[in-house]
Design an enzyme around this catalytic site. Structure first.
Site, PDB file in Angstrom:
ATOM      1  CG  HIS A  85      -1.959   1.086   1.171  1.00  0.00           C
ATOM      2  ND1 HIS A  85      -2.994   1.163   2.064  1.00  0.00           N
ATOM      3  CD2 HIS A  85      -2.106   2.165   0.360  1.00  0.00           C
ATOM      4  CE1 HIS A  85      -3.739   2.229   1.800  1.00  0.00           C
ATOM      5  NE2 HIS A  85      -3.214   2.858   0.774  1.00  0.00           N
ATOM      6  CD  GLU A 143       0.134   5.262  -0.772  1.00  0.00           C
ATOM      7  OE1 GLU A 143       0.765   5.303   0.297  1.00  0.00           O
ATOM      8  OE2 GLU A 143      -1.106   5.374  -0.829  1.00  0.00           O
ATOM      9  CG  HIS A 147       1.548   8.895   2.696  1.00  0.00           C
ATOM     10  ND1 HIS A 147       0.930   9.323   3.846  1.00  0.00           N
ATOM     11  CD2 HIS A 147       0.615   8.184   2.009  1.00  0.00           C
ATOM     12  CE1 HIS A 147      -0.320   8.881   3.868  1.00  0.00           C
ATOM     13  NE2 HIS A 147      -0.537   8.194   2.759  1.00  0.00           N
TER      14      HIS A 147
END
EC number: 4.6.1.19
Length: 408
Positions: A85, A143, A147
């Site tokens: 993920h 992602e 992040h």
């Protein structure tokens, strides 16, 4: 270890004198060789921040989560492996930043990896870092942008001889490296926990197996009582690129799985039985919502408010009245006083900005969208706050269901 060849970025720097020619064929790409050197690295979330160089001390995101998916329906990735993920930098108390640098938001991750000589990394990601909608590139971009840009030790100033997007390569390389050391499928299988259409498992069984392998408890996430995600937590001594990842206790939100009766659904389709005593019953949709009514939200085992006219989840005040209008025999559209309703950008919204109504159906008395009756939010609303409802889980931590209360 993944093998790589020099890419255009390395070759260009070698020819212009920024890198020695001997370095461009260096086979060890597990970490950048020109990242900031940390003489006395301190462990994030253990040492207090007092002005340390954040190229050597991950701050404020010092709790690193390597998160993995198990998507069974539709099946995503190898049948005998979980998929990646992401790698998330949480605060030490469970909060987090997101989208921290608009200047480093990229939409060409595949090209960045290839240009950096990491076609090997891209190939691995194409097998094990999968998006359940089928758009892997979109997941990678999400992602990194959400992040990766919030990891302090990946700032461009943390490199002695920086080349463009070097920190992007480091982020994906490190995420894959950590994932390879955490074979969730094999760890569970070694404990007798394997995908099954009939067996169920307890939360304690699953936690014990994963915690033993990780040397620390993990966060286990379920969807409709079935295993869906595992989060491995770390603190880091030094930088993300070259530091030591130390297993740590979970921060913030804990598991949402039941204590018993957890399903671990196989990714491959069930083989049809050769003989049956009774014919199987087909799944049927419920009676579509009709007329005027309220959209009631249930979450965490009970009723938790309702949806208001702009499509937000609200726990206080008066519920909005929606009109359900027949679209087909099994589907309907929804409209509030603000306008028609739809999922736009994955978020439920009603108003004049919605150009086309969404078609919904009913399963087991619950609102269903594209076959799913579970929706998601980042937090449950309290007081006068409102929460956005999302169609896909992504990183939204709260599960919820929506039912209809007809008004007469």
């Amino acid at each position: 270890m993944l093998q790589s060849i020099p890419g255009p970025q390395h070759i260009l720097k070698a020819l212009t004198g920024s890198l020695g020619l001997s370095t461009i064929f260096e086979p060890d790409h597990e970490a950048s060789q020109n990242s900031f050197q940390c003489s006395k690295p301190e462990l994030s979330c253990h040492a207090q921040y007092h002005g340390q160089d954040t190229c050597c001390f991950n701050y404020p995101g010092g709790q690193m989560l390597q998160t993995q998916f198990w998507d069974a329906d539709p099946a995503v990735g190898p049948v005998d492996s979980w998929t990646i993920h992401g790698l998330w930098p949480d605060f030490c108390d469970g909060g987090f930043d997101q989208y921290c640098d608009s200047k480093r938001r990229y939409s060409n991750i595949s090209l960045i990896l290839v240009d950096s000589g990491r076609a090997d990394l891209l190939e691995y990601m194409s097998d094990f870092w999968k998006d359940f909608r089928g758009d892997d590139e979109d997941l990678w971009e999400h992602e990194w942008n959400k992040h990766g840009t919030c990891i302090s030790t990946l700032e461009t100033t943390c490199y002695a001889d920086y080349y463009p997007q070097q920190e992007v390569v480091d982020y994906f390389n490190k995420t894959v490296e950590i994932f390879q050391k955490l074979p969730t499928y094999q760890t569970l299988a070694n404990a007798g926990i394997v995908p099954s259409h009939t067996e169920t498992y307890t939360l304690d069984e699953i936690q014990a197996a994963l915690a033993k392998a990780h040397a620390a408890p993990v966060t286990i996430r379920c969807r409709n009582r079935a295993l869906n995600e595992v989060w491995y937590h770390f603190n880091i001594a030094g930088s993300l690129q070259t530091g030591t990842f130390v297993p740590s206790e979970p921060d913030g939100l804990k598991t949402n799985c039941p204590a018993t009766g957890i399903h671990y659904i196989p990714k491959k389709h069930r083989e049809p039985s050769r003989t049956t005593d009774t014919p199987s019953q087909p799944t049927t949709t419920g009676t579509p919502f009709k007329g005027r009514g309220n959209l009631i939200v249930s979450s965490m085992g009970g009723r938790r408010g309702c949806i208001i006219s702009r499509g937000k989840w609200f726990a206080s005040g008066t519920c909005a009245t929606f009109k359900a209008k027949k679209a087909t025999d099994d589907t309907f559209t929804l409209q509030s006083s603000k306008g028609i309703c739809a999922f736009e950008g994955d978020a439920f919204s009603c108003g004049p900005h919605v150009t086309a109504p969404e078609e919904f159906s009913v399963q087991d008395g619950k609102l269903s969208y594209r076959g799913n009756t579970t929706f998601f939010a980042d937090k449950a609303p309290k007081g006068r706050t409102q929460s956005t409802i999302f169609a896909s889980q992504d990183e939204h931590l709260i599960d919820l269901a929506i039912t209809w209360k007809e008004r007469r």
